[in-house]
Motif scaffolding. Structure first.
Motif, PDB file in Angstrom:
ATOM      1  N   GLU A  63      28.036 -35.322   0.633  1.00  0.00           N
ATOM      2  CA  GLU A  63      28.195 -34.842   2.007  1.00  0.00           C
ATOM      3  C   GLU A  63      26.889 -34.980   2.784  1.00  0.00           C
ATOM      4  OE1 GLU A  63      28.909 -30.699   4.481  1.00  0.00           O
ATOM      5  OE2 GLU A  63      29.796 -30.882   2.471  1.00  0.00           O
ATOM      6  N   SER A  64      25.780 -34.624   2.151  1.00  0.00           N
ATOM      7  CA  SER A  64      24.478 -34.727   2.813  1.00  0.00           C
ATOM      8  C   SER A  64      24.157 -36.161   3.208  1.00  0.00           C
ATOM      9  CB  SER A  64      23.386 -34.170   1.884  1.00  0.00           C
ATOM     10  OG  SER A  64      22.116 -34.278   2.487  1.00  0.00           O
ATOM     11  N   HIS A  65      24.451 -37.114   2.313  1.00  0.00           N
ATOM     12  CA  HIS A  65      24.215 -38.535   2.613  1.00  0.00           C
ATOM     13  C   HIS A  65      25.049 -38.980   3.817  1.00  0.00           C
ATOM     14  CE1 HIS A  65      21.516 -40.071  -0.450  1.00  0.00           C
ATOM     15  NE2 HIS A  65      22.173 -39.413  -1.394  1.00  0.00           N
ATOM     16  N   ILE A  66      26.318 -38.594   3.823  1.00  0.00           N
ATOM     17  CA  ILE A  66      27.207 -39.022   4.921  1.00  0.00           C
ATOM     18  C   ILE A  66      26.773 -38.395   6.240  1.00  0.00           C
ATOM     19  CG2 ILE A  66      29.576 -39.005   5.782  1.00  0.00           C
ATOM     20  CD1 ILE A  66      30.502 -39.088   2.853  1.00  0.00           C
ATOM     21  N   ARG A  67      26.403 -37.127   6.194  1.00  0.00           N
ATOM     22  CA  ARG A  67      25.904 -36.488   7.409  1.00  0.00           C
ATOM     23  C   ARG A  67      24.646 -37.196   7.916  1.00  0.00           C
ATOM     24  NH1 ARG A  67      27.965 -31.593   9.003  1.00  0.00           N
ATOM     25  NH2 ARG A  67      29.452 -30.577   7.598  1.00  0.00           N
ATOM     26  N   GLY A  68      23.811 -37.644   6.995  1.00  0.00           N
ATOM     27  CA  GLY A  68      22.621 -38.378   7.405  1.00  0.00           C
ATOM     28  C   GLY A  68      22.963 -39.684   8.116  1.00  0.00           C
ATOM     29  N   MET A  69      23.998 -40.377   7.622  1.00  0.00           N
ATOM     30  CA  MET A  69      24.443 -41.606   8.286  1.00  0.00           C
ATOM     31  C   MET A  69      24.942 -41.300   9.697  1.00  0.00           C
ATOM     32  SD  MET A  69      26.612 -43.473   5.244  1.00  0.00           S
ATOM     33  CE  MET A  69      26.109 -43.312   3.527  1.00  0.00           C
ATOM     34  N   LEU A  70      25.723 -40.222   9.830  1.00  0.00           N
ATOM     35  CA  LEU A  70      26.238 -39.849  11.145  1.00  0.00           C
ATOM     36  C   LEU A  70      25.102 -39.491  12.099  1.00  0.00           C
ATOM     37  CD1 LEU A  70      29.280 -37.681   9.978  1.00  0.00           C
ATOM     38  CD2 LEU A  70      29.413 -39.921  11.087  1.00  0.00           C
ATOM     39  N   MET A  71      24.098 -38.801  11.575  1.00  0.00           N
ATOM     40  CA  MET A  71      22.939 -38.447  12.402  1.00  0.00           C
ATOM     41  C   MET A  71      22.247 -39.697  12.936  1.00  0.00           C
ATOM     42  SD  MET A  71      22.195 -35.182  12.921  1.00  0.00           S
ATOM     43  CE  MET A  71      20.439 -35.278  13.246  1.00  0.00           C
ATOM     44  N   SER A  72      22.148 -40.720  12.084  1.00  0.00           N
ATOM     45  CA  SER A  72      21.449 -41.942  12.508  1.00  0.00           C
ATOM     46  C   SER A  72      22.211 -42.693  13.602  1.00  0.00           C
ATOM     47  CB  SER A  72      21.235 -42.862  11.308  1.00  0.00           C
ATOM     48  OG  SER A  72      22.463 -43.418  10.863  1.00  0.00           O
ATOM     49  N   ILE A  73      23.525 -42.451  13.699  1.00  0.00           N
ATOM     50  CA  ILE A  73      24.337 -43.127  14.721  1.00  0.00           C
ATOM     51  C   ILE A  73      24.439 -42.295  15.993  1.00  0.00           C
ATOM     52  CG2 ILE A  73      26.578 -44.184  15.230  1.00  0.00           C
ATOM     53  CD1 ILE A  73      27.060 -44.310  12.175  1.00  0.00           C
ATOM     54  N   PHE A  74      24.698 -40.986  15.827  1.00  0.00           N
ATOM     55  CA  PHE A  74      25.049 -40.157  16.988  1.00  0.00           C
ATOM     56  C   PHE A  74      24.029 -39.055  17.291  1.00  0.00           C
ATOM     57  CE2 PHE A  74      29.080 -41.493  14.930  1.00  0.00           C
ATOM     58  CZ  PHE A  74      29.560 -42.325  15.937  1.00  0.00           C
ATOM     59  N   ASN A  75      23.002 -38.929  16.425  1.00  0.00           N
ATOM     60  CA  ASN A  75      22.009 -37.852  16.568  1.00  0.00           C
ATOM     61  C   ASN A  75      22.597 -36.466  16.316  1.00  0.00           C
ATOM     62  OD1 ASN A  75      19.880 -39.650  17.248  1.00  0.00           O
ATOM     63  ND2 ASN A  75      20.660 -39.742  19.353  1.00  0.00           N
ATOM     64  N   HIS A  76      23.759 -36.428  15.707  1.00  0.00           N
ATOM     65  CA  HIS A  76      24.349 -35.187  15.221  1.00  0.00           C
ATOM     66  C   HIS A  76      25.364 -35.568  14.139  1.00  0.00           C
ATOM     67  CE1 HIS A  76      28.350 -35.697  17.046  1.00  0.00           C
ATOM     68  NE2 HIS A  76      27.722 -36.209  18.103  1.00  0.00           N
ATOM     69  N   ALA A  77      25.831 -34.579  13.387  1.00  0.00           N
ATOM     70  CA  ALA A  77      26.754 -34.855  12.279  1.00  0.00           C
ATOM     71  C   ALA A  77      28.050 -34.060  12.401  1.00  0.00           C
ATOM     72  CB  ALA A  77      26.069 -34.552  10.944  1.00  0.00           C
ATOM     73  N   ARG A  78      28.371 -33.638  13.618  1.00  0.00           N
ATOM     74  CA  ARG A  78      29.570 -32.810  13.805  1.00  0.00           C
ATOM     75  C   ARG A  78      30.861 -33.537  13.421  1.00  0.00           C
ATOM     76  NH1 ARG A  78      26.544 -31.642  18.408  1.00  0.00           N
ATOM     77  NH2 ARG A  78      27.805 -33.016  19.725  1.00  0.00           N
ATOM     78  N   HIS A  79      30.811 -34.860  13.477  1.00  0.00           N
ATOM     79  CA  HIS A  79      32.018 -35.624  13.134  1.00  0.00           C
ATOM     80  C   HIS A  79      32.492 -35.349  11.711  1.00  0.00           C
ATOM     81  CE1 HIS A  79      32.024 -37.889  16.815  1.00  0.00           C
ATOM     82  NE2 HIS A  79      30.781 -38.298  16.631  1.00  0.00           N
ATOM     83  N   TYR A  80      31.561 -34.940  10.847  1.00  0.00           N
ATOM     84  CA  TYR A  80      31.962 -34.728   9.450  1.00  0.00           C
ATOM     85  C   TYR A  80      33.069 -33.684   9.341  1.00  0.00           C
ATOM     86  CZ  TYR A  80      31.720 -34.506   4.417  1.00  0.00           C
ATOM     87  OH  TYR A  80      32.051 -34.574   3.084  1.00  0.00           O
ATOM     88  N   GLU A  81      33.054 -32.699  10.218  1.00  0.00           N
ATOM     89  CA  GLU A  81      34.053 -31.625  10.146  1.00  0.00           C
ATOM     90  C   GLU A  81      35.459 -32.144  10.414  1.00  0.00           C
ATOM     91  OE1 GLU A  81      32.791 -28.998   9.002  1.00  0.00           O
ATOM     92  OE2 GLU A  81      30.712 -29.632   9.342  1.00  0.00           O
ATOM     93  N   TYR A  82      35.562 -33.327  11.005  1.00  0.00           N
ATOM     94  CA  TYR A  82      36.875 -33.858  11.393  1.00  0.00           C
ATOM     95  C   TYR A  82      37.226 -35.148  10.645  1.00  0.00           C
ATOM     96  CZ  TYR A  82      35.625 -30.663  15.121  1.00  0.00           C
ATOM     97  OH  TYR A  82      35.225 -29.540  15.824  1.00  0.00           O
ATOM     98  N   HIS A  83      36.504 -35.403   9.552  1.00  0.00           N
ATOM     99  CA  HIS A  83      36.754 -36.652   8.825  1.00  0.00           C
ATOM    100  C   HIS A  83      38.122 -36.610   8.145  1.00  0.00           C
ATOM    101  CE1 HIS A  83      35.460 -34.406   5.146  1.00  0.00           C
ATOM    102  NE2 HIS A  83      36.286 -35.248   4.547  1.00  0.00           N
ATOM    103  N   ARG A  84      38.625 -37.782   7.849  1.00  0.00           N
ATOM    104  CA  ARG A  84      39.900 -37.909   7.135  1.00  0.00           C
ATOM    105  C   ARG A  84      39.764 -38.997   6.074  1.00  0.00           C
ATOM    106  NH1 ARG A  84      44.716 -35.703   8.119  1.00  0.00           N
ATOM    107  NH2 ARG A  84      46.562 -36.624   7.143  1.00  0.00           N
ATOM    108  N   LEU A  85      40.089 -38.629   4.853  1.00  0.00           N
ATOM    109  CA  LEU A  85      40.047 -39.584   3.753  1.00  0.00           C
ATOM    110  C   LEU A  85      41.228 -40.542   3.864  1.00  0.00           C
ATOM    111  CD1 LEU A  85      38.435 -40.130   1.098  1.00  0.00           C
ATOM    112  CD2 LEU A  85      40.143 -38.739  -0.071  1.00  0.00           C
ATOM    113  N   LYS A  86      40.964 -41.839   3.732  1.00  0.00           N
ATOM    114  CA  LYS A  86      42.021 -42.848   3.868  1.00  0.00           C
ATOM    115  C   LYS A  86      42.267 -43.627   2.574  1.00  0.00           C
ATOM    116  CE  LYS A  86      43.877 -43.490   7.246  1.00  0.00           C
ATOM    117  NZ  LYS A  86      45.083 -42.769   7.743  1.00  0.00           N
TER     118      LYS A  86
END
Length: 344
Positions: free
Chosen positions: A78-101
């Protein structure tokens, strides 16, 4: 453990616009990020309903740099993925709404002998042709955009894919270097597609609903449940023998002479076709009798698939490479009965 997974995150139109404003083409987001995150393939796309999504296909083994890990590592993922989101959007709020496909559970077994790996693939092509709506396939067919090589055997229902392949051969086929933990490995996988994950998330149709989240599918219990439900009923118990050796074991068993004869005949029928042959030829009239034959062979630790007499350099005996997995599953069952924690 988990091998790869595909996750999507909903985006707003404003966020896509902001990426463009920063000089990042959303449709080429992978070019911008992949060198920094080689374990992950990124894409941004617009769905039919005009909503935008970020997709990540993550090689979890490469992400963690570990060939073996358990559900306690979820927080690190989770920490790694949040870090990726931060590098794109400068926040990681998207993680709360992720969906596994999509998620792939793997079980690796080192089989050092190339002859034995090839022999096992040969034997597994004699497995039952169907199980739980999954149909046996092999060769170079295309399945859900994943290329299947000649060293692959798999069952597919369209929503669940149970697969075995020679990892070393697969890397060679792709012209890729073989990593240390991939050398001489037979990889067993159970892959869940979005169709299956969406079904499990729907409480109106699924009696045991599971949220389409990484955390829920990262649990060790989930992996073993899917192996128990989909992989182990196809890849049967018992060690592999040439028929003459299996007959010796049957002859010294405590079964009566009539049953000994039936078990030996059963092995011959399977060896001349596949696991479905005794039923197809009506040598066995019903599944109850078929399963009873299998169980009696299990009691002698004999797999119903026999090593061919004329297979070049084949041994008389080959240990079942899934024995450790069968043992782990039994340990989990015992722990659940006793109310204990898992032993790993």
């Amino acid at each position: 453990m988990i091998h790869t997974m595909k996750v999507i995150f909903p985006l707003s139109h404003d966020e896509v616009y902001e990426l463009n404003a920063r000089g990042i083409n959303p449709l080429k987001i992978n070019d911008y990020l992949h060198s920094s995150y080689p374990s992950t393939t990124f894409s941004i796309y617009q769905a039919a309903n005009s909503r935008w999504f970020l997709s990540m296909v993550i090689d979890v083994v490469e992400l963690l740099g570990l060939s073996e890990f358990y559900d306690l590592m979820y927080g690190t993922v989770e920490s790694h993925i949040r870090g990726m989101l931060m590098s794109i959007f400068n926040h990681a709020r998207h993680y709360e709404y992720h969906r596994l496909k999509r998620i792939d559970y793997k079980h690796d077994v080192v089989v050092e002998s190339e002859v034995e790996r090839s022999l096992l693939l040969h034997l597994y092509r004699k497995m039952t042709k169907s199980f739980k709506y999954q149909k046996l396939k092999s060769g170079t067919q295309q399945e859900d955009s994943f290329k299947v090589y000649s060293t692959t055997v798999y069952h597919s229902s369209g929503s669940v894919l149970t697969k075995l392949y020679d990892k070393t051969a697969e890397r060679n086929d792709k012209g890729l270097p073989i990593k240390t933990y991939e050398q001489d490995v037979l990889r067993y996988e159970v892959s869940l597609t979005d169709k299956h994950i969406d079904y499990r998330a729907n409480a109106h149709v699924c009696t045991e609903p599971v949220e389409a989240s990484i955390k829920d599918y990262f649990k060790e219990d989930m992996k073993y449940r899917y192996f128990t439900d989909y992989l182990l009923p196809i890849y049967l118990k018992g060690d592999f023998y040439k028929i003459e050796k299996a007959e010796e074991l049957i002859n010294v068993s405590t079964f009566n002479p009539n049953m000994k004869s039936k078990l030996k005949h059963f092995l011959v029928q399977v060896s001349r076709g596949n696991l479905d042959t005794p039923l197809k030829k009506q040598e066995i009239k019903n599944m109850k009798t078929f399963n009873a034959r299998i169980e009696r062979l299990y009691s002698l630790n004999i797999n119903p698939l026999s090593i061919p007499k004329n297979y070049k350099d084949a041994p008389m005996y080959l240990r079942n490479p899934l024995q450790d997995l069968y043992d782990d599953v039994q340990s989990i069952r015992d722990c659940h009965k006793k109310g204990q924690k898992l032993p790993f």
